[in-house]
Design an enzyme around this catalytic site. Structure first.
Site, PDB file in Angstrom:
ATOM      1  N   LYS A 209      34.877  36.063  49.710  1.00 18.69           N
ATOM      2  CA  LYS A 209      36.205  35.463  49.838  1.00 18.69           C
ATOM      3  C   LYS A 209      37.077  36.501  50.525  1.00 18.69           C
ATOM      4  CE  LYS A 209      40.139  33.798  47.071  1.00 18.69           C
ATOM      5  NZ  LYS A 209      41.147  34.800  47.479  1.00 18.69           N
TER       6      LYS A 209
ATOM      7  N   TYR B 125      35.034  39.798  47.052  1.00 15.28           N
ATOM      8  CA  TYR B 125      36.429  39.356  47.189  1.00 15.28           C
ATOM      9  C   TYR B 125      37.193  40.495  47.843  1.00 15.28           C
ATOM     10  CZ  TYR B 125      40.963  37.390  45.493  1.00 15.28           C
ATOM     11  OH  TYR B 125      42.242  36.885  45.384  1.00 15.28           O
TER      12      TYR B 125
END
Length: 295
Positions: free
Chosen positions: A162, A134
């Site tokens: 992400k 992330y």
């Protein structure tokens, strides 16, 4: 690992007037997203993970899993400052049966790329559930460079990344890694880049504005998959307008939560120290009135 695709909403965490997690309201928000056809990403930035305790993060994931009832996948954020605590939270969350977990880069500690790679390998080694990296350097202070992502893509339990860096340059760099690494996927974080990411090979997105506009978000993805570029572009432009108006008013997660609260008061306010000035709140209310979508 099973590939995870489609639109996900970084779902808000509802609080009652005493700032306690309102599980009943959270269940209703999950069911709202299920009805729109969106997956759920819980306890992320828009879910105020930074304001939740360890136990509350587990409660949020457990509540989302129960409410989704297997109809849409649930992803859970587990990122903590230390590798030790990230693993501990991941082990507590993976027992719930989530489709995957995601861990933001450690914050506060300035990490080298070597340290970030070591952190993620240790987390992935310790868990049986697939892991997404992330990347949100503006908030965490640490950026995952494309070459670090490329090295981590070789790990059998790292599913993808992400990317919420907020720039097309960052997203395109990571999408280039994914094109070279067929078992490494990219989820688009910025609402302004959803359609661009899908066109360049992203497998899905995780949207904060999907809390307010779940149908618009879903339609971007559905139109793209159906080969309807005009419709996809129109829905992306609409989401971009909402983003521009709302995010100009302040910290995006707080703005999204407050706008949703105007439409659905049960979600409550963001936890302190986040505050909304009355003058700004009126503007947020007007944005909510124009764009909030009922499902």
């Amino acid at each position: 690992m099973t590939r995870i695709t489609g639109p996900f909403v970084a779902i808000v965490t509802p609080f009652d007037q005493e700032e306690q997690v309102d599980a009943a309201a959270l269940r209703r928000q999950v069911k709202r997203q299920v009805a729109a056809g969106n997956g759920v990403f819980c306890a992320g930035t828009n879910g105020e993970f930074y304001a939740l305790s360890f136990e509350e993060k587990v409660l949020v994931a457990e509540t989302c899993m129960a409410a989704a009832q297997g109809r849409v996948p649930v992803l859970a954020h587990i990122g903590e400052i230390s590798t030790h605590q990230t693993i501990a939270l991941g082990r507590a969350i993976e027992r719930l049966g989530v489709a995957a977990v995601s861990a933001v880069t450690p914050s506060f500690v300035a990490c080298s790329q070597t340290e970030l790679a070591d952190h993620y390998r240790k987390v992935a080694d310790a868990l049986s559930v697939p892991l997404y990296l992330y990347n949100i350097p503006a908030r965490s202070g640490n950026r995952i460079e494309p070459e670090t992502a490329r090295a981590l893509a070789e790990h059998p339990n790292i599913l993808g990344i992400k990317d919420s860096a907020g720039s097309r340059e960052s997203l395109d760099g990571l999408l280039a890694v994914a094109r070279d690494c067929p078992d490494f996927d990219v989820l688009v974080g910025p609402d302004s880049l959803v359609l661009h990411g899908l066109r360049q090979g992203a497998t899905g997105c995780v949207s904060g504005l999907g809390n307010l506009c779940p149908l618009t978000l879903n339609r971007i993805h559905a139109a793209f998959v159906a080969g309807e570029p005009g419709e996809a572009e129109a829905r992306q432009a609409h989401l971009g307008t909402v983003r521009e108006e709302l995010y100009a008013l302040g910290f995006p997660p707080t703005m999204v939560k407050r706008a949703l609260c105007h439409a659905m008061p049960e979600v409550g306010r963001s936890r302190a120290p986040a505050l909304i000035a009355e003058s700004i709140d009126q503007n947020i209310k007007e944005v909510s009135g124009r764009y909030a979508e009922a499902v």
